[in-house]
Design an enzyme around this catalytic site. Structure first.
Site, PDB file in Angstrom:
ATOM      1  N   LYS A  47       6.759 -12.666   3.906  1.00 13.22           N
ATOM      2  CA  LYS A  47       6.461 -14.046   3.613  1.00 13.22           C
ATOM      3  C   LYS A  47       6.483 -14.314   2.112  1.00 13.22           C
ATOM      4  CE  LYS A  47       3.079 -13.845   7.338  1.00 13.22           C
ATOM      5  NZ  LYS A  47       1.622 -13.829   7.610  1.00 13.22           N
ATOM      6  N   GLU A 103      14.001 -11.898  -2.945  1.00  9.45           N
ATOM      7  CA  GLU A 103      12.776 -11.092  -2.821  1.00  9.45           C
ATOM      8  C   GLU A 103      11.736 -11.579  -3.815  1.00  9.45           C
ATOM      9  OE1 GLU A 103      10.951  -9.048  -1.405  1.00  9.45           O
ATOM     10  OE2 GLU A 103      11.911  -7.195  -0.756  1.00  9.45           O
ATOM     11  N   ASP A 107       9.428  -3.131  -6.027  1.00  9.50           N
ATOM     12  CA  ASP A 107       8.422  -2.183  -6.488  1.00  9.50           C
ATOM     13  C   ASP A 107       9.046  -0.783  -6.397  1.00  9.50           C
ATOM     14  OD1 ASP A 107       5.883  -1.240  -7.180  1.00  9.50           O
ATOM     15  OD2 ASP A 107       5.142  -1.291  -5.133  1.00  9.50           O
ATOM     16  N   PHE A 156      -1.057  -4.761  -9.791  1.00 11.70           N
ATOM     17  CA  PHE A 156      -0.951  -5.464  -8.512  1.00 11.70           C
ATOM     18  C   PHE A 156      -1.128  -6.962  -8.755  1.00 11.70           C
ATOM     19  CE2 PHE A 156      -2.012  -7.121  -4.380  1.00 11.70           C
ATOM     20  CZ  PHE A 156      -1.076  -6.467  -3.590  1.00 11.70           C
ATOM     21  N   ASP A 163       0.661 -12.078  -1.878  1.00 15.37           N
ATOM     22  CA  ASP A 163      -0.692 -12.068  -1.309  1.00 15.37           C
ATOM     23  C   ASP A 163      -1.423 -10.761  -1.573  1.00 15.37           C
ATOM     24  OD1 ASP A 163       0.863 -10.394   0.471  1.00 15.37           O
ATOM     25  OD2 ASP A 163      -0.793 -10.559   1.899  1.00 15.37           O
ATOM     26  N   ARG A 169      -1.656 -16.640  -1.822  1.00 14.14           N
ATOM     27  CA  ARG A 169      -0.256 -17.084  -1.868  1.00 14.14           C
ATOM     28  C   ARG A 169      -0.131 -18.478  -2.472  1.00 14.14           C
ATOM     29  NH1 ARG A 169       2.678 -13.394   1.274  1.00 14.14           N
ATOM     30  NH2 ARG A 169       1.688 -12.666   3.183  1.00 14.14           N
TER      31      ARG A 169
HETATM   32  P1  5GP Z   1       8.907  -1.813  -2.216  1.00 15.39           P
HETATM   33  O1  5GP Z   1       9.552  -1.397  -0.946  1.00 15.39           O
HETATM   34  O2  5GP Z   1       9.872  -2.220  -3.312  1.00 15.39           O
HETATM   35  O3  5GP Z   1       7.912  -0.800  -2.695  1.00 15.39           O
HETATM   36  O4  5GP Z   1       7.982  -3.013  -1.847  1.00 15.39           O
HETATM   37  C1  5GP Z   1       8.278  -4.325  -2.004  1.00 15.39           C
HETATM   38  C2  5GP Z   1       7.206  -5.125  -1.323  1.00 15.39           C
HETATM   39  O5  5GP Z   1       5.889  -4.612  -1.600  1.00 15.39           O
HETATM   40  C3  5GP Z   1       7.201  -6.535  -1.854  1.00 15.39           C
HETATM   41  O6  5GP Z   1       8.102  -7.355  -1.141  1.00 15.39           O
HETATM   42  C4  5GP Z   1       5.757  -6.931  -1.689  1.00 15.39           C
HETATM   43  O7  5GP Z   1       5.547  -7.382  -0.373  1.00 15.39           O
HETATM   44  C5  5GP Z   1       4.971  -5.640  -1.860  1.00 15.39           C
HETATM   45  N1  5GP Z   1       4.461  -5.503  -3.248  1.00 15.39           N
HETATM   46  C6  5GP Z   1       4.848  -4.624  -4.175  1.00 15.39           C
HETATM   47  N2  5GP Z   1       4.180  -4.791  -5.326  1.00 15.39           N
HETATM   48  C7  5GP Z   1       3.334  -5.821  -5.114  1.00 15.39           C
HETATM   49  C8  5GP Z   1       2.354  -6.497  -5.943  1.00 15.39           C
HETATM   50  O8  5GP Z   1       2.113  -6.211  -7.128  1.00 15.39           O
HETATM   51  N3  5GP Z   1       1.672  -7.524  -5.351  1.00 15.39           N
HETATM   52  C9  5GP Z   1       1.893  -7.915  -4.066  1.00 15.39           C
HETATM   53  N4  5GP Z   1       1.161  -8.927  -3.611  1.00 15.39           N
HETATM   54  N5  5GP Z   1       2.791  -7.304  -3.263  1.00 15.39           N
HETATM   55  C10 5GP Z   1       3.505  -6.277  -3.793  1.00 15.39           C
END
Ligand code: 5GP
Length: 182
Positions: A47, A103, A107, A156, A163, A169
């Site tokens: 979302k 996106e 991360d 974070f 969220d 959000r």
């Molecule tokens: P990845 O697979 O790149 O580790 O994760 C990406 C997803 O992790 C993002 O689409 C998001 O949902 C979540 N995410 C990663 N870092 C953060 C952050 O700092 N804050 C939030 N709210 N979600 C994050």
């Protein structure tokens, strides 16, 4: 102007509406230029990307369609395997179309890596990525991110679609969640 009562939960505001707006305008202009004359489909990742996608969409000045996917990583133990479950798939076929994945944040890159593999198997004309935020220090797998809003440190963040436990959000800015709120 509405008031937001969640400011106490944040240690810092990283990106204000006046930072986000011009950057999204810039991204929209670049995308409009690059995809001129092409059948462009934005694929929003639910979302978190909803607010970014809706603002970006209005900065795109060429014909464009949208669709959404919802994905979730399996539990923490298997997260590093990059196995991602599709909770909601696209409504439309992407065969022969130019897909731009939108996106909120990249991360580790594992979610995007899986999505790009999965989308590529559906024979689109091209697949590229537009991410509002990038945390390069956390990357575990290399993923191409073609359009990036902001590089941010390994903190974070919440707000502007992002969220924590489904909250925050609705904040119109991006802030760092205080560690004692997690
Ligand atoms: P990845 O697979 O790149 O580790 O994760 C990406 C997803 O992790 C993002 O689409 C998001 O949902 C979540 N995410 C990663 N870092 C953060 C952050 O700092 N804050 C939030 N709210 N979600 C994050």
């Amino acid at each position: 102007m509405a008031q937001w009562n969640m400011g106490d939960d944040l240690s810092e505001i990283l990106l204000r509406p006046e930072d986000l707006g011009p950057k999204i305008k810039e991204l929209g202009a670049a995308i409009s230029r690059d995809y001129q004359g092409k059948d462009l489909l934005l694929v929003g990742v639910l979302k978190g990307a909803v607010i970014f996608l809706s603002d970006l969409l209005r900065e795109i000045t060429i014909p464009v369609s949208i669709d959404f996917m919802a994905v979730s990583s399996y539990g923490a133990a298997t997260k590093t395997s990059g196995i991602v479950r599709i909770l909601k798939d696209l409504d439309e076929s992407i065969e022969g179309r130019h897909v731009l994945v939108v996106e909120d944040i990249v991360d580790t890159g594992l979610t995007l890596h899986y999505m790009l593999d999965n989308l590529a198997s559906r024979r689109p004309a091209s697949v590229k990525v537009c991410a509002l935020l990038d945390k390069p220090d956390r990357r575990q797998v290399a993923v191409p991110v073609d359009y990036i809003g902001f590089h941010i440190p390994d903190r974070f963040v919440v707000g502007y679609g992002l969220d924590y436990a489904e909250k925050y959000r609705n904040l119109p800015y991006i802030g760092v969640l205080r560690p004692d709120r997690i």
